[in-house]
Design a protein around this motif. Structure first.
Motif, mmCIF file in Angstrom:
data_model
loop_
_atom_site.group_PDB
_atom_site.id
_atom_site.type_symbol
_atom_site.label_atom_id
_atom_site.label_comp_id
_atom_site.label_asym_id
_atom_site.label_seq_id
_atom_site.Cartn_x
_atom_site.Cartn_y
_atom_site.Cartn_z
ATOM 1 N N UNK A 12 0.839 -1.187 0.000
ATOM 2 C CA UNK A 12 0.000 0.000 0.000
ATOM 3 C C UNK A 12 0.877 1.241 0.000
ATOM 4 N N UNK A 13 0.484 2.236 -0.781
ATOM 5 C CA UNK A 13 1.165 3.521 -0.759
ATOM 6 C C UNK A 13 0.302 4.499 0.028
ATOM 7 N N UNK A 14 0.881 5.076 1.073
ATOM 8 C CA UNK A 14 0.172 5.996 1.955
ATOM 9 C C UNK A 14 0.762 7.393 1.758
ATOM 10 N N UNK A 55 3.269 -1.297 -5.919
ATOM 11 C CA UNK A 55 2.105 -0.796 -5.191
ATOM 12 C C UNK A 55 0.811 -1.376 -5.759
ATOM 13 N N UNK A 56 -0.029 -1.843 -4.841
ATOM 14 C CA UNK A 56 -1.316 -2.393 -5.235
ATOM 15 C C UNK A 56 -2.423 -1.345 -5.155
ATOM 16 N N UNK A 57 -2.411 -0.511 -4.115
ATOM 17 C CA UNK A 57 -3.444 0.507 -3.950
ATOM 18 C C UNK A 57 -2.882 1.668 -3.138
ATOM 19 N N UNK A 58 -3.551 2.828 -3.237
ATOM 20 C CA UNK A 58 -3.028 4.065 -2.668
ATOM 21 C C UNK A 58 -4.135 4.830 -1.953
ATOM 22 N N UNK A 59 -3.761 5.475 -0.849
ATOM 23 C CA UNK A 59 -4.669 6.396 -0.160
ATOM 24 C C UNK A 59 -3.960 7.732 0.003
ATOM 25 N N UNK A 60 -4.724 8.815 -0.158
ATOM 26 C CA UNK A 60 -4.197 10.166 0.020
ATOM 27 C C UNK A 60 -5.058 10.898 1.033
#
Length: 251
Positions: A12-14, A55-60
């Protein structure tokens, strides 16, 4: 042909966009494996992290400026969740004005609840401001308090008086200052310690037992200086955002 390790497919990219800096972190199976800070979030930074960490998914989460073209670029490479007051949460948000609640406060509260589930937990974030956020044992976020941060107190004394100097934050300090500079240090630093201890006591009287988690750039200052016992987690907001991202994948 050797396949990639399974954890590479769960990265995960945070992204936490602040007013001056953006913090980025990579989590693999809920463990932080990379972190960095940048003054300006760019397409090059995103592309490098997505490529290097699979990265599979990202939150901003953004309290500072987050350009639409950056959001579009991220969405072209990974599924993107832009965190706001409408995002589903693993805790219940009981704040009466959720649209005015800073996403960093809410993410830190989720992080504190993740570290201390099924118990009352108070999250204190000491940065530009000092924020206090309470999550009950049954997972209800009730809100808390906001007060000026340490550097803001120093700047206020300098700005709103004619002769008081701007003092740099340094420790240790005297209880009884013997110069103007050390008197300001004593007033600000001992004052903020008294404030924090008093607030913890007030919450403990209503919600006991209570765990207290500190985060933020000045969290180190409070360690071993308060009469109350605390835990320090410097990346609590990122930790909370990672849980929010995983929660939204599973609903």
């Amino acid at each position: 042909m050797t396949s990639k390790p399974e954890e590479e497919h769960k990265a995960n990219l945070i992204i936490d966009v602040g007013n001056t800096l953006t913090k980025l972190a990579v989590f693999n199976n809920n463990k932080q494996t990379h972190s960095e800070k940048v003054s300006r979030l760019s397409e090059q930074v995103i592309e490098r992290l997505v490529t290097e960490h699979h990265i599979k998914k990202t939150i901003v989460s953004a309290v500072g400026e987050f350009p639409a073209y950056i959001a579009e670029f991220i969405a072209q490479h990974t599924p993107l969740l832009q965190f706001n007051h409408t995002t589903p949460l693993p805790i219940k948000n009981c704040y009466k004005t959720p649209n005015t609640l800073g996403p960093d406060r809410l993410a830190a509260a989720v992080g504190a609840n993740t570290l201390h589930p099924n118990t009352n937990v108070l999250c204190i974030d000491s940065g530009t401001a000092i924020t206090y956020d309470l999550v009950t044992a049954d997972g209800q976020y009730l809100g808390g308090a906001i007060s000026p941060g340490i550097e803001m107190r120093f700047k206020a004394l300098n700005h709103f008086t004619a002769k008081l100097p701007l003092v740099s934050f340094n420790i240790p300090t005297l209880v009884v200052g013997n110069t103007t500079e050390t008197s300001i240090l004593s007033g600000v630093l001992n004052g903020v310690l008294g404030e924090v201890d008093r607030y913890i006591d007030s919450i403990s009287a209503q919600y006991s037992p209570l765990n207290v988690v500190f985060t933020g750039g000045n969290s180190f200052f409070f360690d071993k200086k308060l009469k109350n016992s605390i835990f320090v987690h410097p990346n609590l907001v990122l930790f909370g955002l990672n849980r929010i991202l995983n929660y939204n994948e599973n609903i």
